[in-house]
Design a protein around this motif. Structure first.
Motif, PDB file in Angstrom:
ATOM      1  N   TRP A   1      -7.950  -4.960  -2.641  1.00  0.00           N
ATOM      2  CA  TRP A   1      -6.860  -3.968  -2.467  1.00  0.00           C
ATOM      3  C   TRP A   1      -5.195  -4.691  -3.154  1.00  0.00           C
ATOM      4  CZ3 TRP A   1      -9.328  -1.899   2.667  1.00  0.00           C
ATOM      5  CH2 TRP A   1      -9.932  -0.642   1.956  1.00  0.00           C
TER       6      TRP A   1
ATOM      7  N   ASN B   1      -2.334   8.502  -7.953  1.00  0.00           N
ATOM      8  CA  ASN B   1      -2.781   7.156  -7.810  1.00  0.00           C
ATOM      9  C   ASN B   1      -2.073   6.658  -9.277  1.00  0.00           C
ATOM     10  OD1 ASN B   1      -3.023   5.865  -6.139  1.00  0.00           O
ATOM     11  ND2 ASN B   1      -5.504   5.548  -6.827  1.00  0.00           N
TER      12      ASN B   1
ATOM     13  N   HIS C   1     -13.883  -4.116  -2.179  1.00  0.00           N
ATOM     14  CA  HIS C   1     -13.525  -2.857  -1.723  1.00  0.00           C
ATOM     15  C   HIS C   1     -12.721  -3.171  -0.473  1.00  0.00           C
ATOM     16  CE1 HIS C   1     -15.909  -0.266  -4.592  1.00  0.00           C
ATOM     17  NE2 HIS C   1     -16.303  -0.212  -4.015  1.00  0.00           N
TER      18      HIS C   1
ATOM     19  N   PHE D   1       0.910  -1.419   0.206  1.00  0.00           N
ATOM     20  CA  PHE D   1       0.056   0.648  -0.018  1.00  0.00           C
ATOM     21  C   PHE D   1       0.933   0.904   0.022  1.00  0.00           C
ATOM     22  CE2 PHE D   1      -2.478   2.985   2.755  1.00  0.00           C
ATOM     23  CZ  PHE D   1      -3.453   4.239   1.818  1.00  0.00           C
ATOM     24  N   ASP D   2       0.570   2.211  -0.752  1.00  0.00           N
ATOM     25  CA  ASP D   2       1.476   3.256  -1.138  1.00  0.00           C
ATOM     26  C   ASP D   2       2.736   3.297  -1.465  1.00  0.00           C
ATOM     27  OD1 ASP D   2      -0.750   5.611  -1.205  1.00  0.00           O
ATOM     28  OD2 ASP D   2      -0.170   5.626   0.832  1.00  0.00           O
TER      29      ASP D   2
ATOM     30  N   LYS E   1      -5.566   4.032 -10.888  1.00  0.00           N
ATOM     31  CA  LYS E   1      -6.583   3.441  -9.787  1.00  0.00           C
ATOM     32  C   LYS E   1      -7.899   2.443 -11.340  1.00  0.00           C
ATOM     33  CE  LYS E   1      -9.397   6.432  -7.815  1.00  0.00           C
ATOM     34  NZ  LYS E   1     -10.094   7.286  -6.369  1.00  0.00           N
ATOM     35  N   SER E   2      -7.736   2.916 -12.308  1.00  0.00           N
ATOM     36  CA  SER E   2      -8.942   3.020 -12.864  1.00  0.00           C
ATOM     37  C   SER E   2      -8.939   1.728 -13.837  1.00  0.00           C
ATOM     38  CB  SER E   2      -8.595   3.828 -14.556  1.00  0.00           C
ATOM     39  OG  SER E   2      -7.754   3.801 -15.267  1.00  0.00           O
ATOM     40  N   ARG E   3      -7.742   0.710 -13.733  1.00  0.00           N
ATOM     41  CA  ARG E   3      -8.396  -0.522 -13.995  1.00  0.00           C
ATOM     42  C   ARG E   3      -8.251  -1.769 -13.009  1.00  0.00           C
ATOM     43  NH1 ARG E   3      -6.203   0.285 -20.718  1.00  0.00           N
ATOM     44  NH2 ARG E   3      -7.668   1.559 -21.029  1.00  0.00           N
TER      45      ARG E   3
ATOM     46  N   GLU F   1      -7.945   1.511  -4.953  1.00  0.00           N
ATOM     47  CA  GLU F   1      -8.315   3.001  -5.157  1.00  0.00           C
ATOM     48  C   GLU F   1      -8.485   3.429  -3.798  1.00  0.00           C
ATOM     49  OE1 GLU F   1     -12.579   1.454  -4.455  1.00  0.00           O
ATOM     50  OE2 GLU F   1     -12.157   0.131  -2.407  1.00  0.00           O
ATOM     51  N   ARG F   2      -7.677   3.093  -3.141  1.00  0.00           N
ATOM     52  CA  ARG F   2      -7.310   4.235  -1.943  1.00  0.00           C
ATOM     53  C   ARG F   2      -6.326   5.857  -2.330  1.00  0.00           C
ATOM     54  NH1 ARG F   2      -5.839   0.134   2.430  1.00  0.00           N
ATOM     55  NH2 ARG F   2      -4.433  -0.816   1.230  1.00  0.00           N
ATOM     56  N   GLY F   3      -6.547   5.662  -3.308  1.00  0.00           N
ATOM     57  CA  GLY F   3      -5.592   6.739  -3.906  1.00  0.00           C
ATOM     58  C   GLY F   3      -6.263   8.078  -4.584  1.00  0.00           C
ATOM     59  N   THR F   4      -6.369   9.244  -4.849  1.00  0.00           N
ATOM     60  CA  THR F   4      -6.574   9.855  -5.502  1.00  0.00           C
ATOM     61  C   THR F   4      -6.210   9.964  -7.399  1.00  0.00           C
ATOM     62  OG1 THR F   4      -5.469  11.980  -5.411  1.00  0.00           O
ATOM     63  CG2 THR F   4      -6.819  11.987  -3.959  1.00  0.00           C
ATOM     64  N   GLU F   5      -7.701  10.602  -8.096  1.00  0.00           N
ATOM     65  CA  GLU F   5      -6.687  10.032  -9.248  1.00  0.00           C
ATOM     66  C   GLU F   5      -6.002  10.019  -9.430  1.00  0.00           C
ATOM     67  OE1 GLU F   5      -8.601   7.788 -11.690  1.00  0.00           O
ATOM     68  OE2 GLU F   5     -10.671   7.695 -10.607  1.00  0.00           O
TER      69      GLU F   5
END
Lengths: 180, 430
Positions: A167, A122, A162, A79-80, A154-156, A115-119
């Protein structure tokens, strides 16, 4: 390249033999049924199937077929984070080996995120992941001009759910062969 | 060194304190809402189409006023008290007695050929003066626009930006993949603009309302384009690396955006006139989402130069960078309100995104959304009284609008995932 081909032939041969053994019970004659003596005697000599292998040559395959075969394997990230995890390095080493054995192949590395970031961040994170993979491949001796990168942020997602499991799957770098 | 250390410790302590408290103060509205009486329209129609068009005009016009937070329309029960409905000579004293400060008399007439005429008269109930009269004629399919234009005239009369004809650009995957769409501010007239079958994202309106800058993967990588929406053509602005988060200057001549061309995201300024671009930031971090200040002198942006995304403001030449967010460890996707004082942004706490409002003058922070869903890409309306954003609170991502104080939440989209809204700008001076 040659070694791999030999190994492949040998494997295929063993597999073919194994497959042949399984067919044996078909020849067993059910009790009470009068079978022609001749035929049961014939099966004592196990027939050998002529080994047949197909040469797998990616030069004869479309890019779509090559990518469907999945020679190159995706890796996952924390993550991150965008550093290559220790447990993912063997996968990248295998990918690098395959790329060395197929020196004309060019590859697109796609960076993906959960999904845990802004567009926007990410997209940035996915790009860092793709770059980290590229740098690793370069350090393994793959020429930089064979590697392209793209980030989809995170688009694909692979898994649209969730939760932690989804993730973990979605934080990844994918390999797409774009030239053979 | 000692001083620096002390300062650092103080900062850590201060952040710790700030992170504890969540401010939930509501701000006061900008102007007192104008009490307007809008009795039922007078309609003269000859067909079913004309009748439904007349209803749509009336409903749209009333919905605009109720939405505005500028007007406070009288309730039907108050309206029903006034019996004298002579449209030519309204009893203004009677309207004043039920609390109206202005009266709007609307009339819709179906004309030969199926066109509709929407006329309106505005009166001041206190002075008894006729304020203005307006009339619009159009085909039945444009009746919403006629209603919005009438509403805009009312806003302008009261010195407010005309927002009812504003539009929202967004990204939708309703037809399979992410494409660029636009719609009216109230969610009507949703129109698809791109057919790339690739992926579009992060659109931004020009100030003149005729262009949308956005990112498209149609060439494989995230390149920046400008769509001239009434000409149907695209202009490639930036390619190489990833090119995202555009923002038009007040005169539409300078486009800010972020590009990863130098190896990490930096902020660039593209000049449409001489087609030159200038790099504004120089840091090893990801500098994203640049936004012009309302006066065009400063640039708001997000950067993870401190480790995680935070918001910063710098002068337009890249100098004098100062950090403005100190609460939370992940603040991004900012937008600057037209008043110059408020900044809305997304803050990530435990993996969930909520919208926060920061007042630059007081450093006060207000939380606008709550819950376990994602709330993303907030954008102010051209008058700063409303906010559009996307949220997956109902499952898929949809576009919502709400008022500056979090009230009057409305969902504008239904089909597929709808994200990354951008509210059009308005060139308007009082």
């Amino acid at each position: 390249m040659k070694k791999l081909a030999i190994a492949f032939v040998t494997l295929s041969f063993l597999f073919t033999l194994g497959g042949c053994k399984k067919k044996e019970p078909v020849k067993v004659v059910a009790p009470g049924v009068q079978a022609p003596q001749k035929k049961t005697e014939e099966v004592k000599e196990k027939p050998i199937v002529k080994p047949q292998v197909q040469e797998e040559n990616i030069e004869n395959m479309s890019l779509e077929e090559i990518n469907r075969k999945g020679y190159l394997h995706r890796i996952h990230f924390d993550f991150d984070k965008y550093n290559i995890r220790e447990d993912q390095k063997p996968v990248l080493i295998r990918n690098a080996q395959w790329l060395k054995e197929h020196p004309t192949v060019k590859v697109l590395i796609e960076g993906h995120c959960d999904e845990r970031g802004t567009e926007e961040y990410n997209l940035a994170l996915g790009e860092k992941r793709a770059k980290a993979v590229r740098d690793f491949l370069i350090s393994m001796g793959i020429s930089p001009d064979r590697i392209k990168i793209v980030s989809y942020g995170k688009s694909r997602p692979l898994d649209p759910r969730h939760n932690e499991e989804a993730w973990a799957k979605n934080r990844r770098a994918e390999f797409v062969i774009i030239a053979r | 060194m000692y001083l620096m250390m002390r300062r650092f410790l103080f900062l850590v302590f201060a952040i710790g304190l700030l992170a504890q408290q969540e401010v939930t103060i509501r701000i006061k509205g900008g102007v007192p809402a104008i009490r307007i009486a809008v009795p039922d329209f007078i309609t003269k129609t000859y067909s079913n189409n004309g009748k439904s068009a007349a209803t749509e005009i009336e409903d749209t016009f009333k919905a605009d006023l109720s939405f505005s937070r500028v007007f406070d329309p009288l309730s039907p029960s108050l309206l029903s008290i006034v019996k004298d409905r002579n449209p030519e000579k309204p009893d203004l004293k009677a309207w004043e007695s039920v609390g109206a400060t202005v009266l709007f008399i609307g009339k819709v007439v179906e004309e030969p050929g199926g066109k509709l005429r929407f006329s309106g008269k505005l009166y001041d109930t206190r002075t008894g003066n006729f304020i203005f009269g307006k009339s619009y004629v159009g085909k039945a399919k444009f009746v919403r626009l006629m209603a919005h234009k009438m509403g805009d005239e009312l806003l302008k009369y009261f010195g407010q930006p005309p927002i009812f004809t504003s539009k929202i650009a967004f990204i939708s995957d309703r037809d399979g993949n992410r494409e660029l769409y636009i719609m009216d501010y109230d969610g009507a007239n949703q129109i698809r603009l791109t057919y790339t079958k690739a992926m579009e994202m992060l659109p931004a309106w020009s100030r003149d309302g005729e262009k949308i800058a956005y990112t498209s993967f149609r060439r494989g990588t995230p390149d920046l384009f400008v769509r001239y929406i009434y000409e149907g053509r695209d202009r490639l602005i930036a390619t190489g690396g990833s090119n995202i988060t555009p923002d038009f200057s007040l005169d539409d001549n300078l486009l800010l955006y972020s590009s990863s061309l130098p190896g990490n995201y930096e902020i660039y300024m593209y000049n449409f006139k001489n087609e030159q671009r200038r790099r504004i930031t120089f840091s090893p971090a990801s500098d994203l989402s640049p936004k012009w200040s309302p006066d065009g002198r400063q640039i708001l942006f997000s950067s993870d130069r401190s480790g995680y995304p935070q918001l910063y403001i710098m002068d337009r030449d890249g100098s004098d960078v100062r950090r403005i967010t100190f609460q939370g460890s992940y603040n991004a996707s900012p937008d600057w309100a037209p008043d110059g004082d408020r900044i809305i942004y997304v803050s990530r706490i435990e993996g969930k995104f909520n919208l926060y409002l920061l007042f630059l003058s007081t450093s006060e922070v207000i939380k606008l959304t709550s819950g376990l869903s994602m709330n993303e890409n907030p954008c102010f309306s051209p008058d700063g009284r409303h906010i559009v954003f996307s949220s997956n609170r109902s499952g898929k991502y949809q576009i919502y609008i709400m008022d500056y104080d979090g009230r009057n939440l409305r969902q504008l989209t239904q089909r597929g995932n709808n994200q990354m809204p951008s509210w059009s700008k308005i060139k308007y001076r009082r």
